[in-house]
Design an enzyme around this catalytic site. Structure first.
Site, PDB file in Angstrom:
ATOM      1  N   TYR A 137     -10.479  14.160  -7.618  1.00  9.52           N
ATOM      2  CA  TYR A 137      -9.427  13.346  -8.245  1.00  9.52           C
ATOM      3  C   TYR A 137      -8.309  14.255  -8.765  1.00  9.52           C
ATOM      4  O   TYR A 137      -7.132  14.076  -8.419  1.00  9.52           O
ATOM      5  CB  TYR A 137     -10.025  12.513  -9.383  1.00  9.52           C
ATOM      6  N   ASP A 178       0.889  -1.156   0.000  1.00 12.54           N
ATOM      7  CA  ASP A 178       0.000   0.000   0.000  1.00 12.54           C
ATOM      8  C   ASP A 178       0.932   1.211   0.000  1.00 12.54           C
ATOM      9  O   ASP A 178       1.753   1.352   0.921  1.00 12.54           O
ATOM     10  CB  ASP A 178      -0.885  -0.021   1.262  1.00 12.54           C
ATOM     11  N   LYS A 196      -4.507  14.663  -7.370  1.00 12.73           N
ATOM     12  CA  LYS A 196      -3.393  14.343  -8.268  1.00 12.73           C
ATOM     13  C   LYS A 196      -2.476  15.553  -8.438  1.00 12.73           C
ATOM     14  O   LYS A 196      -1.246  15.410  -8.473  1.00 12.73           O
ATOM     15  CB  LYS A 196      -3.925  13.890  -9.633  1.00 12.73           C
ATOM     16  N   ALA A 201      -2.296   4.619  -7.932  1.00 15.43           N
ATOM     17  CA  ALA A 201      -3.094   5.811  -7.610  1.00 15.43           C
ATOM     18  C   ALA A 201      -4.532   5.385  -7.386  1.00 15.43           C
ATOM     19  O   ALA A 201      -4.947   4.302  -7.805  1.00 15.43           O
ATOM     20  CB  ALA A 201      -3.036   6.820  -8.760  1.00 15.43           C
TER      21      ALA A 201
HETATM   22  N1  LIG Z   1      -7.063   5.880 -16.398  1.00 14.93           N
HETATM   23  C1  LIG Z   1      -6.920   7.063 -16.997  1.00 14.93           C
HETATM   24  O1  LIG Z   1      -7.691   7.419 -17.903  1.00 14.93           O
HETATM   25  C2  LIG Z   1      -5.787   7.987 -16.606  1.00 14.93           C
HETATM   26  C3  LIG Z   1      -5.619   9.189 -17.319  1.00 14.93           C
HETATM   27  C4  LIG Z   1      -4.558  10.010 -16.994  1.00 14.93           C
HETATM   28  C5  LIG Z   1      -3.696   9.663 -15.967  1.00 14.93           C
HETATM   29  N2  LIG Z   1      -3.897   8.513 -15.261  1.00 14.93           N
HETATM   30  C6  LIG Z   1      -2.942   8.172 -14.183  1.00 14.93           C
HETATM   31  O2  LIG Z   1      -2.169   7.074 -14.649  1.00 14.93           O
HETATM   32  C7  LIG Z   1      -1.760   6.265 -13.540  1.00 14.93           C
HETATM   33  C8  LIG Z   1      -2.080   4.810 -13.804  1.00 14.93           C
HETATM   34  O3  LIG Z   1      -3.485   4.698 -13.984  1.00 14.93           O
HETATM   35  P1  LIG Z   1      -4.176   3.396 -14.608  1.00 14.93           P
HETATM   36  O4  LIG Z   1      -5.071   3.871 -15.685  1.00 14.93           O
HETATM   37  O5  LIG Z   1      -3.177   2.357 -14.899  1.00 14.93           O
HETATM   38  O6  LIG Z   1      -5.111   3.006 -13.385  1.00 14.93           O
HETATM   39  P2  LIG Z   1      -5.410   1.603 -12.672  1.00 14.93           P
HETATM   40  O7  LIG Z   1      -5.484   0.524 -13.683  1.00 14.93           O
HETATM   41  O8  LIG Z   1      -6.575   1.886 -11.804  1.00 14.93           O
HETATM   42  O9  LIG Z   1      -4.112   1.361 -11.787  1.00 14.93           O
HETATM   43  C9  LIG Z   1      -3.905   1.972 -10.547  1.00 14.93           C
HETATM   44  C10 LIG Z   1      -3.309   0.960  -9.610  1.00 14.93           C
HETATM   45  O10 LIG Z   1      -3.070   1.606  -8.353  1.00 14.93           O
HETATM   46  C11 LIG Z   1      -3.359   0.659  -7.347  1.00 14.93           C
HETATM   47  N3  LIG Z   1      -3.631   1.308  -6.066  1.00 14.93           N
HETATM   48  C12 LIG Z   1      -4.737   1.977  -5.677  1.00 14.93           C
HETATM   49  N4  LIG Z   1      -4.595   2.388  -4.413  1.00 14.93           N
HETATM   50  C13 LIG Z   1      -3.378   1.956  -3.986  1.00 14.93           C
HETATM   51  C14 LIG Z   1      -2.675   2.046  -2.776  1.00 14.93           C
HETATM   52  N5  LIG Z   1      -3.178   2.680  -1.698  1.00 14.93           N
HETATM   53  N6  LIG Z   1      -1.454   1.490  -2.699  1.00 14.93           N
HETATM   54  C15 LIG Z   1      -0.917   0.849  -3.759  1.00 14.93           C
HETATM   55  N7  LIG Z   1      -1.539   0.726  -4.939  1.00 14.93           N
HETATM   56  C16 LIG Z   1      -2.767   1.264  -5.049  1.00 14.93           C
HETATM   57  C17 LIG Z   1      -4.560  -0.103  -7.862  1.00 14.93           C
HETATM   58  O11 LIG Z   1      -4.627  -1.355  -7.212  1.00 14.93           O
HETATM   59  P3  LIG Z   1      -6.034  -1.926  -6.666  1.00 14.93           P
HETATM   60  O12 LIG Z   1      -6.955  -1.865  -7.857  1.00 14.93           O
HETATM   61  O13 LIG Z   1      -5.665  -3.301  -6.264  1.00 14.93           O
HETATM   62  O14 LIG Z   1      -6.449  -1.031  -5.556  1.00 14.93           O
HETATM   63  C18 LIG Z   1      -4.222  -0.230  -9.344  1.00 14.93           C
HETATM   64  O15 LIG Z   1      -3.521  -1.420  -9.611  1.00 14.93           O
HETATM   65  C19 LIG Z   1      -2.428   6.877 -12.317  1.00 14.93           C
HETATM   66  O16 LIG Z   1      -1.512   7.750 -11.681  1.00 14.93           O
HETATM   67  C20 LIG Z   1      -3.568   7.707 -12.898  1.00 14.93           C
HETATM   68  O17 LIG Z   1      -3.922   8.774 -12.041  1.00 14.93           O
HETATM   69  C21 LIG Z   1      -4.929   7.654 -15.568  1.00 14.93           C
END
Ligand SMILES: NC(=O)c1ccc[n+]([C@@H]2O[C@H](COP(=O)([O-])OP(=O)(O)OC[C@H]3O[C@@H](n4cnc5c(N)ncnc54)[C@H](OP(=O)(O)O)[C@@H]3O)[C@@H](O)[C@H]2O)c1
Length: 297
Positions: free
Chosen positions: A135, A46, A139, A70
């Site tokens: 959010y 975590d 961020k 995140a």
């Molecule tokens: N998705 C989008 O459209 C988007 C757009 C722009 C930027 N981003 C950024 O890109 C990055 C990656 O996003 P993604 O799309 O790959 O999202 P994702 O698939 O939701 O991946 C985020 C990961 O973070 C983990 N997580 C959540 N809370 C946590 C904690 N307290 N400790 C450790 N791990 C934790 C989640 O695990 P669990 O599910 O097991 O909790 C998940 O595996 C993030 O920083 C996000 O803000 C995303």
């Protein structure tokens, strides 16, 4: 150890891990609630737990940590603002500080949701953030805290991430939802008044690693070159799926009530990354070519 990826079971994290192992980097990764199925050991973490993170730094001694973990549920962040701030703002600060103290490079992931979406041109890396929901607020606080805690962080800013989750090769994000709706002939409401530059996770992962390899720090937008709408994106998917007979409903972002507001226009300017790496970011169509085999399954 070359690289420690936090959040290795997320969409982007899993692609960073897969790309790095494909390049024969020595990689370790952490997960939160569900262990990924990579064929090397992964560790539970975590990111709010600083002492556990420091134990992992002792264990792996990485050259660089990439934080892909995140709280990404936009409405969830609105409902639980304290948790959003803890995971998206305070935790990255602690991670970056621990890396700085040990001389470890640090890469963090930002978001286009730091912007209010009132700009109708492209947001470059110097644009002023003004988030309109928790959010984006959490961020942005994370980005600022990381810059404060580490002397030379690399901050990557994607937009609207979709792609193929690794190593199981499952289609994830918007295309997976559109495909499922179209195949079950359910209504597919698609926004025509939201503008985005969709980021394919595999492309972001590869570009991020290239920036790392070339020793860059600072903020970099990484997205496709096409500023488009979910409606146009969905129509392109429908055509590739050969499901043109299934009706698509043009919808409006502003007509949907959700706990958190969404910015209407967050297309990113990718000229900085293109100039530094002397490459051209793909168009949406080129990115869709890359996911086509999985899309058709
Ligand atoms: N998705 C989008 O459209 C988007 C757009 C722009 C930027 N981003 C950024 O890109 C990055 C990656 O996003 P993604 O799309 O790959 O999202 P994702 O698939 O939701 O991946 C985020 C990961 O973070 C983990 N997580 C959540 N809370 C946590 C904690 N307290 N400790 C450790 N791990 C934790 C989640 O695990 P669990 O599910 O097991 O909790 C998940 O595996 C993030 O920083 C996000 O803000 C995303």
């Amino acid at each position: 150890m070359d690289l420690l990826v936090l959040g290795g079971n997320g969409l982007l994290g899993s692609n960073v891990v897969q790309t790095a192992t494909g390049r024969e980097w020595e990689v370790a990764t952490t997960y939160h609630s569900e262990e990924p199925t990579f064929d090397f050991p992964t560790r539970e973490l975590d990111i709010r737990d600083r002492s556990r993170f420091e134990q992992l730094l002792d264990e792996y001694d990485p050259e660089i940590v990439v934080n892909c973990a995140a709280m990404t549920d936009v409405d969830g962040c609105q409902r639980k603002p304290d948790l959003a701030q803890a995971v998206n703002a305070r935790a990255p600060k602690k991670l970056a500080r621990a890396c700085e103290a040990r001389g470890i490079d640090f890469c963090h992931i930002s978001t286009d949701y730091v912007f209010d979406g009132t700009e109708t041109g492209l947001y470059d890396e110097s644009a002023t953030p003004a988030p309109i929901q928790m959010y984006g607020t959490s961020k942005l606080a994370g980005d600022i805290a990381v810059r404060d805690a580490h002397s030379a962080p690399l901050i990557v800013r994607p937009s609207f991430i979709y792609g193929v989750h690794k190593p199981d090769d499952s289609l994830t994000g918007f295309p997976a939802w559109v495909r499922s709706q179209l195949r079950s002939s359910e209504q597919v409401p698609l926004f025509r008044d939201q503008h985005i530059t969709p980021s394919r996770a595999g492309q972001v992962g590869a570009t991020l690693l290239q920036l790392v390899t070339e020793g860059y720090s600072g903020t970099f937008n990484i997205a496709c070159r096409s500023c488009t709408t979910p409606y146009e994106f969905g129509m392109a998917l429908r055509e590739r799926l050969g499901l043109e007979s299934v009706p698509v409903e043009p919808a409006s972002l502003s007509a949907v009530e959700r706990p958190a507001a969404r910015p209407q226009h967050t297309c990113l300017d990718v000229r900085k990354v293109e100039g530094c790496l002397d490459t051209v970011q793909p168009t949406l169509d080129e990115d869709l070519d890359r996911i086509e085999p999985v899309l058709e399954e």
